[in-house]
Design a protein around this motif. Structure first.
Motif, short mmCIF file in Angstrom:
data_model
loop_
_atom_site.label_atom_id
_atom_site.label_comp_id
_atom_site.label_asym_id
_atom_site.label_seq_id
_atom_site.Cartn_x
_atom_site.Cartn_y
_atom_site.Cartn_z
N GLU A 479 41.06 -26.13 -28.15
CA GLU A 479 41.29 -25.50 -29.45
C GLU A 479 41.44 -26.52 -30.57
O GLU A 479 41.52 -26.16 -31.75
CB GLU A 479 42.55 -24.64 -29.39
N ARG A 480 41.53 -27.78 -30.22
CA ARG A 480 41.69 -28.84 -31.21
C ARG A 480 42.87 -28.57 -32.14
O ARG A 480 42.74 -28.54 -33.35
CB ARG A 480 40.40 -28.97 -32.05
N LYS A 481 44.04 -28.34 -31.54
CA LYS A 481 45.22 -28.18 -32.39
C LYS A 481 46.48 -28.57 -31.60
O LYS A 481 46.43 -28.73 -30.38
CB LYS A 481 45.32 -26.75 -32.91
N ILE A 482 47.54 -28.70 -32.35
CA ILE A 482 48.81 -29.06 -31.72
C ILE A 482 49.33 -27.85 -30.97
O ILE A 482 49.44 -26.76 -31.54
CB ILE A 482 49.85 -29.48 -32.78
N VAL A 483 49.60 -28.02 -29.67
CA VAL A 483 50.18 -26.89 -28.92
C VAL A 483 51.68 -27.06 -28.67
O VAL A 483 52.38 -26.09 -28.48
CB VAL A 483 49.45 -26.62 -27.59
N SER A 484 52.14 -28.29 -28.68
CA SER A 484 53.60 -28.44 -28.72
C SER A 484 53.97 -29.76 -29.38
O SER A 484 53.18 -30.70 -29.41
CB SER A 484 54.22 -28.30 -27.32
N GLY A 485 55.18 -29.80 -29.92
CA GLY A 485 55.64 -30.97 -30.65
C GLY A 485 55.28 -30.83 -32.11
O GLY A 485 54.86 -29.76 -32.53
N PRO A 486 55.41 -31.85 -32.92
CA PRO A 486 55.93 -33.15 -32.50
C PRO A 486 57.41 -33.11 -32.10
O PRO A 486 58.20 -32.45 -32.76
CB PRO A 486 55.74 -34.03 -33.74
N ASP A 487 57.69 -33.82 -31.00
CA ASP A 487 59.08 -34.02 -30.62
C ASP A 487 59.43 -35.48 -30.92
O ASP A 487 58.62 -36.37 -30.68
CB ASP A 487 59.27 -33.75 -29.13
N THR A 488 60.61 -35.65 -31.44
CA THR A 488 61.00 -36.97 -31.92
C THR A 488 62.18 -37.50 -31.12
O THR A 488 63.14 -36.78 -30.91
CB THR A 488 61.41 -36.87 -33.40
N ILE A 489 62.04 -38.72 -30.64
CA ILE A 489 63.17 -39.36 -29.97
C ILE A 489 63.51 -40.61 -30.76
O ILE A 489 62.66 -41.48 -30.96
CB ILE A 489 62.82 -39.74 -28.52
N SER A 490 64.74 -40.69 -31.24
CA SER A 490 65.16 -41.82 -32.08
C SER A 490 66.20 -42.63 -31.33
O SER A 490 67.14 -42.09 -30.77
CB SER A 490 65.74 -41.26 -33.39
N GLU A 556 46.86 -34.77 -24.17
CA GLU A 556 45.80 -33.80 -24.41
C GLU A 556 45.71 -32.88 -23.21
O GLU A 556 45.69 -33.36 -22.07
CB GLU A 556 44.47 -34.53 -24.62
N ILE A 557 45.68 -31.59 -23.42
CA ILE A 557 45.60 -30.68 -22.26
C ILE A 557 44.45 -29.71 -22.46
O ILE A 557 43.94 -29.53 -23.55
CB ILE A 557 46.90 -29.89 -22.05
#
Lengths: 557, 557
Positions: A479-490, A556-557
Motif C-alpha cells: 500500500e506504500r504507507k505507514i501502517v504503524s508508528g512512528p514510535d519514538t524511543i528517547s 517493511e511488511i
C-alpha cells in the motif's frame, strides 16, 4: 622500516609528547632492542576507554629482528602494556629483581605467566645482541631497583636514563651511580635519551628522606588512628610508614589490592623490611586501641573505586574513619585528578577527621621522583652527549629540556624533539630525522584491544552530550504507507514526561516527511532515513539546541 | 517555608559546598531579599550539560514576598543565573553601575532587556524593604565596583561580604572601606556571611599592583608581538595591559566576544581608560610592526572555543601567532582545567612562541581576587559577629574558615556550616538550624532548563562508556514466530567490521531467546524485551567486559 646495514636508528612508540605508555626502540643493523612497554590512563575525552597502550604494528612487522624487551623499572607507564604486548609478540624480558616481581604480578592477572622468558639482571649485567652490547647503571627514583641503559654499538654509544632523580641521601642505599655515569660520559656518548617530566621545575627535587621525618611527626602527634594513602609502588615511602608505625608502636593494616600485592612482592624480594607481627588484617583494626594502629591504603589520586575513596564515603566494610583520626595524603594530585581528590578531602572533613593534604612541598608529605632542572643538567653534564633526544614528557617539557641541554653545551641543532613514530637515523656519526613509522594509541576497552577507535568514540561523544532518539516506522510494501508508528524511543535526550508535546511534534514531523516522500514515489530506505535525520535534526536543534543521535528504523511488511 | 512573624531566616540556594551559582536568601517576617543569582559550569561528569543554575522552587512558592535581588558584583557565579531567574520571577535588580552594565549585556543576549526594573545603587545607597534596611560597603575584588551588604533588621544586623580581598594598594582607587566595616562591627553584627574561596591559603593575597609591574616588564622585553590572555571581567588587569601597551608604544587588539563586550561596557561606564586610537581590529594586527602591537584575548582557562585556544591551534582567521611572539597567560588554571591549558601551552611552544605561564605567584602574572586566611581573619575581626556562616566554598574551605573564625573569637557552636537549602532561623537573638527547603541543581542543556535530570544523565553515562545496541525483531501475531530480524544496530559499542562474529552470535542468541519464549507460549512484549536484555547483557559482558545499553524493539504484524 628498511634500515641500512650498519646503521643505527632510534625511535619512540610511546612516551614523547605525552606522559605515559613509554616504549623506545633502538635498532642497529638487523637487531632491535625495546626499552619499556608502558600503559597510559585515558583522560575524560576518551569515553569508556580503560587503558591506552602503544600501537606496536611496527614491531609486529619486524618481529624477527627483536632480541629483547628491557624494562627500566616497575611503574605502570613502563610495564602496563606488557600483557597486551606479549599476546602479540613473544620476546624475552630483562629487568631487575623487583621490577620482574611486579611484571610477574601483572602476567599472573592475565594468565600469561610462564609464556615468556623472564631474565633477571642487575646494574652489573652485560648483554649482547648482534653487534650491540648493553650494560646498565643504577639510578634513583620513587620505586627501588631502577636502571639506566647503555647501548654500545659500532656507530657509537646510546644512553637511555629511565626515570631518575639524584637523591644523594636515598632510602635503602639506592644511590644513583654517579661514578659509572661519569665513566660512560668520559668514554663518549653519541646519543642521550633523558626523561623530561620535571623539566619545567627549577632547582633540585628534595630527598625522599625529608618525607620520612614529616610522616614520623604526624604519627607522633596523632591521638587516634592514622590512615596514610600513597602510591603502592613507592616502596621507599611505604618503608618510611612502616618505620613511623614501629616508632609509635602501631600495628599496620594494608587496604587496596595493589598495596597488598606490591608490599608482598617487596617483602619477599627484600626491598621492604617489616617486623614480624606488625601487619594486621583490615577487619582487625577496630579491635586495637586507635592510638596503636595505622592503615596504609591506595587511592591517593582520588580513584573512585580505590581504598581511600571508599573509606571517605563510609563505603568500606571492614573499618571506618572516625572523628579525630588523622588522614594523610602522601602525594600530589596529578593534573586532571584534583576534583576527585578534593571530593575525598571534603568527605574526610565531614567525617570529622584531621586531614593533612596539599601540595607535597607545603605539607612535606610528598616529593617527586623525577629530576628537576638542576638534576637534568647534571645528567646532561655527566653524559656529554653529541646528540640529545628528550623523552618522557609533553611537548612543553621536551622543549624546556632542550633549552637545558643547550645551556650545558649541547649544540642547538643536535637536539631532536620527536613525535612517537619519528625515526632518528645515525650514520657516520651524523644524526638525521627524516622518516616515520606507524605509531599511535591502541585503546583497551573491556577485553577488547583495538576494537574501539575514532568512529566509536565519536558516537559515544554525541550520545554522551545529547543522547539519542530511535524512530521506528512500519511501512506497507503493497500500500506504500505507514501502517504503524512512528514510535519514538528517547534515551539521554530529554525527560519523556516533561516533553510530551515535543515528542508528539516529532511523530507528526516524521509522518509528514515519510508521507511526502511516498507521494513523490520515493521509496528507497536510505533516502527516507536521510530525510528523516535531516528534517528531524533541524527541528530538534531549533527547539532544544541539542543534537541527539537520530536512528530511524524502517520495517517493511 | 512558614516563618513566624518577626523572625529572621537565612539560607543559601547555591554557593555552599560548591564554588559557583551563589544565591542567598534573607527573610525577615514577610519580606525576602535575595543576594546574587549565579551560574556554575558543569564538571565532566554532567555529560552534555551547559550550565547549572540554582533550583528556585522555594522562591517561586514565596514569590509575593520577594522585594529585591541585590547583586554584589558582575562575575558569572553571581550574575549568570539571572536570565533564567527572570523567566520565572520578575524581581527588581539592584546593583552598581558596572555590575548593571554586565547584567544588561546578559539580558540583551537573552532578549530580556526592558522586562525588569534595573536600579543602580552605590556604596552610599540605603534601601528599605518592610522592616529591613539595607546599606552597603565598598570591597575590593578582581572586578571593580563590588559591594558588601549590611541588612539591619529588628532582630539584628546581617552582613554579607560578597567576594573580597583587602588590597590596600588597589588599582583605580578601589579601596575596601575598612572604616565603614569597622563602624558596622562596632554597632554590632548578629550574623556574618563571609566568602571562603581561599580559606585554605595562609597569609595574605598579593596586590593586583604587583601584576602590573610584571606585565610591563614582559612588554618591555618582548621583541615581537605580545599576546596576553586573562579573564575579561578583570577590568583592573585589562587596565594594566592597556598601560603596558601605552608605555611600550603598542596598539592593542581585542579578541574574544566577552573581552570586546566587557571592555566596551567598562570604557562606556568609566572603569577603564583607553587612549583614543589605541584599539585596533584583529585583522589590522599584521599591518603593524610586531613590536608595535599587542593582543588581549580570552581563553586563559583553556576553553576550547575561546580566542587563545584558536590562536594556539592556528585556527583563527584574522591573525597568527608567529615565532618569537610572546604569549602571557595571566591567570592560574582553575582545578579541572589544567589539561586544556597545558595543551594550549604545548601548541604555543610548537609555534615557536615564548610562553610565560605557570602558577601566578611564580610568574607574577596573576594574583587571586579572594582573601587569604589573614584577610579573612581581618574581616571576622572587623565585624565581630555573634554568629558566623561561611559561604562561597567547598566543604573543606568552609571547614577551614570555621577554624579561622574560632581563632579570632567566634564561639565554637556559633558557626553554621550549611548545605544549600538549610535554613538558619534567628529568634530572640538565638540562631538554630533545624529545617530545610528545596534546593539543588537545575541543569541548562541547550535551550532546555530543567529538562534533563538524573535519569537522562545516567543514560548518557552508560551510552558514553559502552555505547548501545538496538535489536529490531518483527514477530507475526498469527504465526507466533519471527518473520524478520533480528537486525542489529550498534553505535559507540564496537567497530562493526571488526566484530562480525560477535554480532552474528548476538543475532543467534536473540533468535533463540525469542523462539524459546514463544515455544513456552510467552508472548508479552515486556517479558520478551526483559529476557533479551538480560541474556544478551550477560553474553556481551562475558565476551567484551562492556555493558552497552540494549534496546530491543519488537514489531508485531
Amino acid at each position: 622500516m628498511s634500515v641500512k646495514e650498519n646503521a643505527l636508528s632510534i625511535l619512540a612508540l610511546g612516551g614523547v609528547n605525552e606522559i605515559g605508555k613509554n616504549m623506545y626502540v633502538i635498532q642497529y643493523s638487523n637487531d632491535i632492542v625495546i626499552i619499556d612497554c608502558g600503559a597510559k590512563f585515558p583522560d575524560e575525552s576518551l569515553l569508556g576507554v580503560d587503558l591506552i597502550i602503544p600501537d606496536i604494528s611496527f614491531l609486529q612487522e619486524n618481529k624477527e629482528k627483536i632480541r629483547a624487551l628491557i624494562v627500566t623499572h616497575g611503574h605502570e607507564d613502563h610495564i602496563g602494556g606488557i600483557p597486551y604486548f606479549l599476546k602479540k609478540l613473544n620476546v624475552p624480558i630483562y629487568a631487575t629483581r623487583l621490577t620482574l616481581g611486579l611484571i610477574e604480578l601483572k602476567l599472573k592477572e592475565h594468565n600469561l605467566l610462564g609464556d615468556t622468558e623472564l631474565i633477571q639482571i642487575n646494574s652489573d649485567s652485560k648483554l649482547e645482541f648482534g653487534e650491540m652490547v648493553l650494560d646498565f647503571f643504577k639510578t634513583n627514583h620513587s620505586i627501588p631497583d631502577c636502571l639506566g641503559v647503555t647501548m654500545h654499538t659500532p656507530e657509537g654509544t646510546v644512553v637511555h636514563t629511565g626515570d631518575f632523580k639524584f637523591d644523594l641521601t636515598p632510602m635503602n642505599d639506592q644511590y644513583p651511580d654517579i661514578h659509572k655515569m661519569a665513566k660512560i660520559g668520559s668514554e663518549g656518548v653519541l646519543v642521550l635519551l633523558s626523561e623530561s617530566t620535571n623539566a619545567e621545575r627549577p632547582g633540585s627535587s628534595p630527598s625522599e628522606h625529608l618525607v620520612g621525618s614529616h610522616i614520623e611527626e604526624a604519627f607522633m602527634q596523632a591521638k587516634q588512628k592514622v590512615i596514610l594513602s600513597t602510591f603502592a609502588s613507592n616502596v621507599n615511602r611505604v618503608q618510611q610508614v612502616v618505620n613511623a608505625a614501629l616508632k609509635t608502636n602501631r600495628k599496620l593494616a594494608l587496604i587496596g589490592r595493589s598495596m597488598v600485592n606490591v608490599v608482598t612482592v617487596a617483602i619477599e624480594r627484600g626491598y621492604l623490611e617489616v617486623p614480624d607481627g606488625m601487619l594486621i588484617q583490615p577487619q582487625e583494626v577496630d579491635s586495637y586501641a586507635p592510638e596503636r594502629v595505622a592503615v596504609l591504603c591506595t587511592g591517593s589520586q582520588g580513584e573512585p573505586f580505590a581504598a581511600l575513596s571508599r573509606l571517605s564515603s563510609s563505603n568500606y566494610r571492614d573499618m571506618s574513619i572516625l572523628p579525630d583520626d588523622t588522614v594523610i595524603l602522601a602525594s600530589t594530585p596529578i593534573p586532571g585528578n584534583e576534583r576527585d581528590v578534593s571530593r575525598i578531602i571534603d568527605n574526610l572533613f565531614q567525617l570529622g577527621a584531621k586531614v593533612i593534604y596539599g601540595s607535597g612541598t607545603v605539607t612535606g608529605m610528598h616529593v617527586s621522583g623525577h629530576a628537576y632542572q638542576e638534576e637534568l643538567k647534571l645528567m646532561l653534564t655527566l653524559m656529554k652527549p653529541k646528540y640529545f633526544i628528550p623523552i618522557h614528557g609533553e611537548y612543553r617539557m621536551l622543549h624546556q629540556h632542550r633549552l637545558l641541554a643547550e645551556s650545558v653545551g649541547v649544540e642547538k641543532d643536535h637536539t631532536f624533539i620527536i613525535n612517537n613514530g619519528d625515526v632518528v637515523d645515525i650514520e657516520n656519526s651524523v644524526a638525521r630525522q627524516t622518516r616515520k613509522v606507524a605509531a599511535g594509541n591502541t585503546f583497551v576497552d573491556g577485553v577488547g584491544v583495538g576494537d574501539v577507535g575514532e568512529i566509536v568514540l565519536r558516537d559515544r561523544k554525541q550520545l554522551s552530550e545529547d543522547g539519542m532518539l530511535v524512530i521506528v516506522i512500519t511501512l506497507s510494501k503493497t500500500e506504500r504507507k505507514i501502517v504503524s508508528g512512528p514510535d519514538t524511543i528517547s534515551r539521554g535526550f530529554v525527560y519523556v514526561q516533561n516533553s510530551e508535546d515535543l515528542l508528539k511534534n516529532v511523530n507528526r514531523l516524521v509522518t509528514k516527511t515519510v508521507n511526502d516522500l511516498q507521494s513523490e514515489k520515493i521509496y528507497r530506505w536510505n533516502i527516507i532515513k536521510q530525510t528523516i535525520k535531516k528534517e528531524l535534526g533541524q527541528y530538534l536543534f531549533n527547539q532544544t539546541k541539542k543534537k541527539p543521535m537520530i536512528l530511524p528504523i524502517i520495517i517493511e511488511i
